[in-house]
Design an enzyme around this catalytic site. Structure first.
Site, PDB file in Angstrom:
ATOM      1  N   THR A 150      -8.158 134.763 108.365  1.00 38.16           N
ATOM      2  CA  THR A 150      -8.286 133.819 107.243  1.00 38.16           C
ATOM      3  C   THR A 150      -9.032 132.583 107.756  1.00 38.16           C
ATOM      4  O   THR A 150     -10.241 132.612 107.842  1.00 38.16           O
ATOM      5  CB  THR A 150      -6.908 133.485 106.653  1.00 38.16           C
ATOM      6  N   THR A 187       0.040 131.904 107.679  1.00 36.52           N
ATOM      7  CA  THR A 187       0.599 133.213 107.981  1.00 36.52           C
ATOM      8  C   THR A 187       0.164 133.699 109.342  1.00 36.52           C
ATOM      9  O   THR A 187      -0.996 133.593 109.713  1.00 36.52           O
ATOM     10  CB  THR A 187       0.198 134.258 106.923  1.00 36.52           C
ATOM     11  N   ASN A 395      -6.931 120.800 105.668  1.00 36.24           N
ATOM     12  CA  ASN A 395      -5.766 120.947 104.801  1.00 36.24           C
ATOM     13  C   ASN A 395      -5.712 119.966 103.644  1.00 36.24           C
ATOM     14  O   ASN A 395      -4.936 120.148 102.713  1.00 36.24           O
ATOM     15  CB  ASN A 395      -4.491 120.876 105.640  1.00 36.24           C
ATOM     16  N   SER A 400     -11.945 120.774  97.412  1.00 35.91           N
ATOM     17  CA  SER A 400     -13.073 119.987  96.928  1.00 35.91           C
ATOM     18  C   SER A 400     -14.378 120.734  97.157  1.00 35.91           C
ATOM     19  O   SER A 400     -14.419 121.731  97.846  1.00 35.91           O
ATOM     20  CB  SER A 400     -13.099 118.632  97.613  1.00 35.91           C
TER      21      SER A 400
END
Lengths: 400, 400
Positions: A150, A187, A395, A400
């Site tokens: 990810t 995760t 984070n 945006s």
């Protein structure tokens, strides 16, 4: 008890194939992967302690709990299938059944793992047809390792071999990091494969012990996810005598799994969001190994220590404060602390040291903090990363 | 039980004077302060749970433990007198004795509090002569409030009055924040003054209960210091019947102290290092008040929630993840969550809401997160602040 680190990956152990592809859940990168063993494997897993557990994790836990066997793992990134209600359970089941149907195996032999956005329905119209296109190959390990990523910046793989009961046994693993996933989730997923012959209950014992001192000793930001899972498949194709804790080569096997888990854990810590450095904290002299790990995790998890490491600031005051609030039994007057080779505290009081030398050491990409509490015989380690502007950027601003 | 917030400060209660000056431990700002009561006051205090405790804190704890009385408090900023060994103990004692000598009172009636750099000897050649220059005044409260600041951006004061046993009782407080102090320390100090008549053991009970739900419910970065302390002096000059838990006005008094502590705690949270917003998390429906607070602290302490608030991102996924890993008993299927007036989760599943409206709400300087676990009758609150680039800057680069 000699084990050897080798160049290899999750399809290096006998009888495993893998693959990965881009289904379309993520924009461009691979997001769907499969591991298959040529025969049903003993399986064990550890799961998130988060009370909120994602649907695929609950399904996998139930299956492994019942059968102790897994033959294939289907994993996707981009959507975590968490907080998705009854539809989420149905979707996890559909992923499992589609994979079983593709491979012509029983569905309760398929483990399901997901990571990504939470609270959004799984796009089954994309995932189901993509599952049908998966073609596992002996050289497909890298594709799988990429498909589970990810916010990770690199794929994470390790491989070891050892002689066990006069047979060559290979154990490999891949993982994705605990960096937060766009837009919702932290995760950690770990997948281990081995051709060792071992019954599920002993495999579980070895995995649980290994994760306690590896995956459970890393922290990026203290947040644990709804989807965290580490799973190991042992298909027995090495044809060794079945391993038990009484077997003379049991320590060799536990060393294999421990080493692979530690490698992956450190790679995850190093690849924490925005991280520029791996921090290792090594604690001696605690009243128990458990308390040593508790102190190590407190130090490596301290935002103040993490920002100090980012700023290459040899700030032992923040280290001793984190030792003090760890909750472990410490003697406030006997603590020694070093950063790298430079000792800064002896018996809880500061020593003179060269700031320039300390800064130079801390500019390296791995920073070792060693602590001797001189309060007992316990020892333990933990790993983490520095806290940087990029962590905040990643984070705070991803929408945006 | 009516209490009234009034314009006032720590010298508003009868019989208190204060002052503050620049001694030279800090470069420019005030760094030494004194509070004096015209007669010995009942005293109570709560101290850091950090196993490493600074010398002044140990001295003060010992004195209050023995006598239950304090007449004066000497406080300095710029040096924490922590990890300073036997010399640190001697220096804390010297500060106490110099203050007692100045005021012509017994030294065991003087509490000592320090905050600042740790591991450096106290510059007693600067502090001792400066103590001798302190002149407490009725209008010196602001000077004291300034003298205890470190990285705080504003002084923190609150004041309440109430009628207790037909007398007007006033209770006031000032505090410094838990932002980290150049270069080593996070410290929270709170000083409360009241003219109420109350024995030390009951004052301790009221303070301990109040801090449990106020100062102990704020988090800036999870680090607790070697020097944290909240102390209250009650000098009895209001001439009320001595307060006990059986007194009909006991709830009024506990409300006074609770309200003052809550005000100061929220001001500290709002002024966390680099903070742009106050976050309040309000939890209902836990199995106990304790577990409600546990959930609230988990959410407000999550780095992911804090960065999301900074980024005005209505990221309920991070909130539910932090609820899940709080360790409290939760039913994973019954959680409701709102940010401000906008409900985002019902029974743990996402509702449709307007992102624009949510972002607009989160641009305010206070962000309220409400959670109903629907699992019991317990409720509780916690406060914190957002995690920003400035937090990293302040803590990574202060030595440059």
């Amino acid at each position: 008890m000699t084990i050897k680190k080798i160049s290899g990956n999750i399809t290096t152990p006998l009888g495993f194939k893998a693959t990965g592809l881009h289904s379309g859940v993520k924009k461009e990168r691979k997001d769907l992967g499969l591991i298959i063993s040529e025969q049903p494997a003993s399986a064990a897993a550890v799961y998130t302690l988060n009370a909120i557990k994602a649907a695929p994790l609950r399904l996998t836990k139930e299956n492994i709990g019942e059968t102790g066997r897994v033959q294939a793992i289907i994993a996707n990134s981009g959507n975590a299938n968490a907080c998705t209600g009854p539809q989420g359970d149905a979707d996890a089941l559909t992923m499992q059944e589609a994979t079983a149907s593709l491979l012509n195996i029983q569905s309760n032999l398929v483990a399901v793992a997901s990571t990504g956005v939470i609270g959004q329905p799984m796009p089954m119209d994309i995932i189901k047809p993509a599952i049908e296109k998966l073609v596992p190959e002996k050289d497909g390990a890298e594709e799988f390792s990429e498909a589970i990523l990810t916010t990770d910046t690199f794929a994470k793989t390790t491989c070891y071999e050892a002689e066990i009961a006069e047979k060559k046994v290979t154990l490999a693993g891949t993982a994705k990091g605990s960096g937060m996933i766009k837009p919702n989730m932290a995760t950690m997923l770990g997948f281990l494969t081995t051709d060792a012959e071992i019954e599920p209950q002993y495999l579980q014992q070895a995995l649980s012990e290994a994760t306690d001192t590896t995956f459970n000793c890393i922290t990026v930001d203290g947040d644990t996810s709804t989807n965290d899972m580490v799973i190991v498949m042992a298909n027995g194709l090495a044809r060794n005598d079945s391993l038990t804790p009484d077997h003379p080569d049991w320590p060799t096997f536990t060393k294999l799994i421990q080493s692979a888990c530690e490698d992956l854990a450190k790679l995850i810590a190093r690849d924490g969001e925005g991280a520029t450095k791996l921090i290792e904290v090594d604690v001696q002299g605690a009243i128990s190994d458990t308390e040593a790990v508790q102190v190590a995790k407190s130090v490596v998890g301290s935002s103040l220590v993490k920002t100090a490491v980012y700023g290459t600031d040899a700030n032992w005051g923040r280290i001793i404060a984190a030792i003090g609030y760890s909750g472990a039994s410490v003697n406030p007057d006997t603590i020694d602390t070093s950063i790298g080779h430079i000792q800064m505290l002896k018996d809880s009081q500061p020593l003179d040291f060269s700031e320039e030398e300390a800064t130079a050491y801390m500019e390296q990409d791995t920073v070792l903090i060693t602590i001797d509490l001189k309060n007992g015989e316990g020892s333990g380690k933990a790993w983490g990363c520095d806290l940087t502007y990029d962590y905040v950027r990643i984070n705070a601003s991803y929408r945006s």
